[in-house]
Design a protein around this motif. Structure first.
Motif, mmCIF file in Angstrom:
data_model
loop_
_atom_site.group_PDB
_atom_site.id
_atom_site.type_symbol
_atom_site.label_atom_id
_atom_site.label_comp_id
_atom_site.label_asym_id
_atom_site.label_seq_id
_atom_site.Cartn_x
_atom_site.Cartn_y
_atom_site.Cartn_z
ATOM 1 N N PRO A 139 0.804 -1.232 0.000
ATOM 2 C CA PRO A 139 0.000 0.000 0.000
ATOM 3 C C PRO A 139 0.828 1.268 0.000
ATOM 4 O O PRO A 139 0.361 2.311 -0.486
ATOM 5 C CB PRO A 139 -0.851 -0.126 1.266
ATOM 6 C CG PRO A 139 -0.150 -1.131 2.121
ATOM 7 C CD PRO A 139 0.518 -2.076 1.177
ATOM 8 N N ARG A 142 1.066 3.077 -3.317
ATOM 9 C CA ARG A 142 -0.138 3.750 -3.815
ATOM 10 C C ARG A 142 -0.295 3.558 -5.336
ATOM 11 O O ARG A 142 -0.463 4.508 -6.097
ATOM 12 C CB ARG A 142 -0.115 5.238 -3.450
ATOM 13 C CG ARG A 142 0.009 5.486 -1.952
ATOM 14 C CD ARG A 142 0.063 6.959 -1.605
ATOM 15 N NE ARG A 142 -1.193 7.628 -1.880
ATOM 16 C CZ ARG A 142 -2.236 7.675 -1.060
ATOM 17 N NH1 ARG A 142 -2.194 7.048 0.106
ATOM 18 N NH2 ARG A 142 -3.338 8.324 -1.394
ATOM 19 N N TRP A 144 -2.619 2.577 -7.131
ATOM 20 C CA TRP A 144 -3.884 3.016 -7.732
ATOM 21 C C TRP A 144 -3.813 4.447 -8.286
ATOM 22 O O TRP A 144 -4.600 4.799 -9.159
ATOM 23 C CB TRP A 144 -5.020 2.892 -6.718
ATOM 24 C CG TRP A 144 -4.853 3.725 -5.487
ATOM 25 C CD1 TRP A 144 -5.244 5.022 -5.317
ATOM 26 C CD2 TRP A 144 -4.226 3.340 -4.253
ATOM 27 N NE1 TRP A 144 -4.917 5.465 -4.059
ATOM 28 C CE2 TRP A 144 -4.306 4.450 -3.382
ATOM 29 C CE3 TRP A 144 -3.655 2.152 -3.794
ATOM 30 C CZ2 TRP A 144 -3.803 4.405 -2.080
ATOM 31 C CZ3 TRP A 144 -3.163 2.116 -2.504
ATOM 32 C CH2 TRP A 144 -3.232 3.221 -1.655
ATOM 33 N N GLU A 145 -2.889 5.235 -7.796
ATOM 34 C CA GLU A 145 -2.777 6.601 -8.295
ATOM 35 C C GLU A 145 -2.290 6.649 -9.749
ATOM 36 O O GLU A 145 -2.426 7.667 -10.421
ATOM 37 C CB GLU A 145 -1.854 7.419 -7.393
ATOM 38 C CG GLU A 145 -2.429 7.620 -5.992
ATOM 39 C CD GLU A 145 -1.529 8.438 -5.096
ATOM 40 O OE1 GLU A 145 -0.355 8.682 -5.474
ATOM 41 O OE2 GLU A 145 -1.983 8.822 -3.990
ATOM 42 N N VAL A 172 -10.155 4.900 -11.259
ATOM 43 C CA VAL A 172 -10.447 4.587 -9.862
ATOM 44 C C VAL A 172 -11.776 5.224 -9.479
ATOM 45 O O VAL A 172 -11.975 6.425 -9.655
ATOM 46 C CB VAL A 172 -9.317 5.103 -8.947
ATOM 47 C CG1 VAL A 172 -9.697 4.903 -7.481
ATOM 48 C CG2 VAL A 172 -8.014 4.387 -9.257
ATOM 49 N N SER A 174 -13.255 4.606 -6.205
ATOM 50 C CA SER A 174 -13.247 4.977 -4.793
ATOM 51 C C SER A 174 -12.055 4.353 -4.087
ATOM 52 O O SER A 174 -11.523 3.325 -4.517
ATOM 53 C CB SER A 174 -14.544 4.524 -4.105
ATOM 54 O OG SER A 174 -14.636 3.116 -4.083
ATOM 55 N N VAL A 175 -11.641 5.020 -3.015
ATOM 56 C CA VAL A 175 -10.642 4.492 -2.084
ATOM 57 C C VAL A 175 -11.255 4.625 -0.697
ATOM 58 O O VAL A 175 -11.392 5.736 -0.172
ATOM 59 C CB VAL A 175 -9.315 5.261 -2.174
ATOM 60 C CG1 VAL A 175 -8.292 4.663 -1.209
ATOM 61 C CG2 VAL A 175 -8.769 5.266 -3.594
ATOM 62 N N ASP A 178 -8.739 0.441 3.160
ATOM 63 C CA ASP A 178 -7.696 -0.237 2.393
ATOM 64 C C ASP A 178 -8.257 -0.920 1.138
ATOM 65 O O ASP A 178 -7.584 -1.750 0.530
ATOM 66 C CB ASP A 178 -6.938 -1.253 3.251
ATOM 67 C CG ASP A 178 -7.842 -2.296 3.904
ATOM 68 O OD1 ASP A 178 -9.032 -2.378 3.530
ATOM 69 O OD2 ASP A 178 -7.361 -3.032 4.789
ATOM 70 N N VAL A 180 -9.713 -0.434 -2.696
ATOM 71 C CA VAL A 180 -9.752 0.445 -3.867
ATOM 72 C C VAL A 180 -10.643 -0.203 -4.921
ATOM 73 O O VAL A 180 -10.440 -1.367 -5.281
ATOM 74 C CB VAL A 180 -8.341 0.671 -4.454
ATOM 75 C CG1 VAL A 180 -8.400 1.549 -5.701
ATOM 76 C CG2 VAL A 180 -7.430 1.297 -3.395
ATOM 77 N N THR A 181 -11.628 0.534 -5.417
ATOM 78 C CA THR A 181 -12.527 0.033 -6.453
ATOM 79 C C THR A 181 -12.190 0.724 -7.768
ATOM 80 O O THR A 181 -12.102 1.953 -7.830
ATOM 81 C CB THR A 181 -13.997 0.286 -6.084
ATOM 82 O OG1 THR A 181 -14.290 -0.400 -4.859
ATOM 83 C CG2 THR A 181 -14.933 -0.228 -7.175
ATOM 84 N N SER A 200 -12.784 -4.637 -7.128
ATOM 85 C CA SER A 200 -12.312 -4.036 -5.879
ATOM 86 C C SER A 200 -11.107 -4.815 -5.389
ATOM 87 O O SER A 200 -11.076 -6.054 -5.472
ATOM 88 C CB SER A 200 -13.410 -4.034 -4.815
ATOM 89 O OG SER A 200 -14.472 -3.178 -5.185
ATOM 90 N N ARG A 202 -8.050 -5.111 -2.192
ATOM 91 C CA ARG A 202 -7.663 -4.729 -0.844
ATOM 92 C C ARG A 202 -6.148 -4.626 -0.742
ATOM 93 O O ARG A 202 -5.425 -5.521 -1.200
ATOM 94 C CB ARG A 202 -8.181 -5.747 0.174
ATOM 95 C CG ARG A 202 -8.012 -5.286 1.617
ATOM 96 C CD ARG A 202 -8.627 -6.261 2.597
ATOM 97 N NE ARG A 202 -8.560 -5.728 3.959
ATOM 98 C CZ ARG A 202 -8.931 -6.407 5.044
ATOM 99 N NH1 ARG A 202 -9.404 -7.642 4.914
ATOM 100 N NH2 ARG A 202 -8.834 -5.852 6.239
#
Length: 246
Positions: A139, A142, A144-145, A172, A174-175, A178, A180-181, A200, A202
């Motif tokens: 995590p 990050r 997902w960014e 993305v 939503s966050v 922990d 992330v969808t 989604s 985790r």
């Protein structure tokens, strides 16, 4: 329509299994080839086990996945056993030498119950001394960014099995804590959307992950921060775990 079968075929185009070129595949493949019996949890279309058989693995190979369309592709190879189900459905007492969970499939376990039930089942499917090897994105990186159509590295231009030129990218939604969808969009080159695939994931940190493993009866043999087996650091993007059943 862009069907479930089309989506399964596209996965193979976007994620070719190639231990000669891809470091993550190169990490797993010798472990698979060196084990007499292997359970691949979340096997998808079965690319890893199919290649293992092609390259001479003569032992027991079993792929487990809940995605029926992916398994339909996997079952084109009949000398591997394919089973429909989740990690929590792994059969106790199967005495596998090795269980794997590749492609960040571990991150599909979204709740504490999912994680506990899955680890307990995998533990029960291994022989004493057997190993569970898997990875989850760290995590702290990050990741997902970077999953956005504005990032050119996240936009793939491919030609699928049917000869269609396609574009694929993530967004993305939503966050939350922990989890992330994300949305994966399959489109024609002009941007016409053919299908949206939601998922989604985790992002467990090291402490939480290791506590779940210990509770399930696993001993952590090694953890790495990248596919070259470097130690976990503040810059690691992965948590690659080799856990052994005592």
């Amino acid at each position: 329509m862009y069907s479930d079968a089309d989506a399964a075929a596209l996965y193979d185009v976007l994620n070719p299994w190639d231990p000669d070129q891809r470091p993550e595949d190169r990490f797993y493949f010798p472990l698979v080839m060196g084990a007499e019996s292997v359970l691949d949890v979340g096997c998808g279309t079965g690319a890893m086990l199919k290649l293992a058989r092609e390259r001479g693995h003569h032992g027991r190979l079993v792929g487990l996945d809940p995605d029926r369309a992916a398994l339909d592709r996997a079952r084109r190879r009949a000398d591997v056993d394919w089973a429909e189900g989740t990690a929590a459905d792994a059969k106790s007492g199967a005495d596998f030498d090795l269980a794997t969970m590749t492609g960040h499939a571990f991150q599909d376990l979204l709740t504490d119950h999912d994680v506990r039930a899955s680890l307990t089942a995998v533990h029960g499917a291994l022989r004493r001394g057997g190993c569970f090897v898997f990875e989850t994105r760290h995590p702290q990186a990050r990741a997902w960014e970077e999953w956005t159509s504005s990032n050119p590295d996240d936009v793939a231009e491919v030609v699928d099995d049917a000869g269609r030129a396609l574009r694929y990218w993530h967004d993305v939604d939503s966050v939350i804590g922990d989890v992330v969808t994300i949305r994966g969009t399959v489109a024609e080159p002009d941007g016409t959307v053919l299908r949206v695939l939601s998922e989604s994931l985790r992002f467990l940190d090291v402490a939480a992950l290791n506590a779940f493993l210990a509770d399930a009866g696993f001993e952590i043999e090694a953890q790495y921060g990248d596919w070259d087996r470097e130690h976990l650091t503040s810059a690691s993007r992965e948590i690659i775990t080799i856990a052994r059943r005592g």
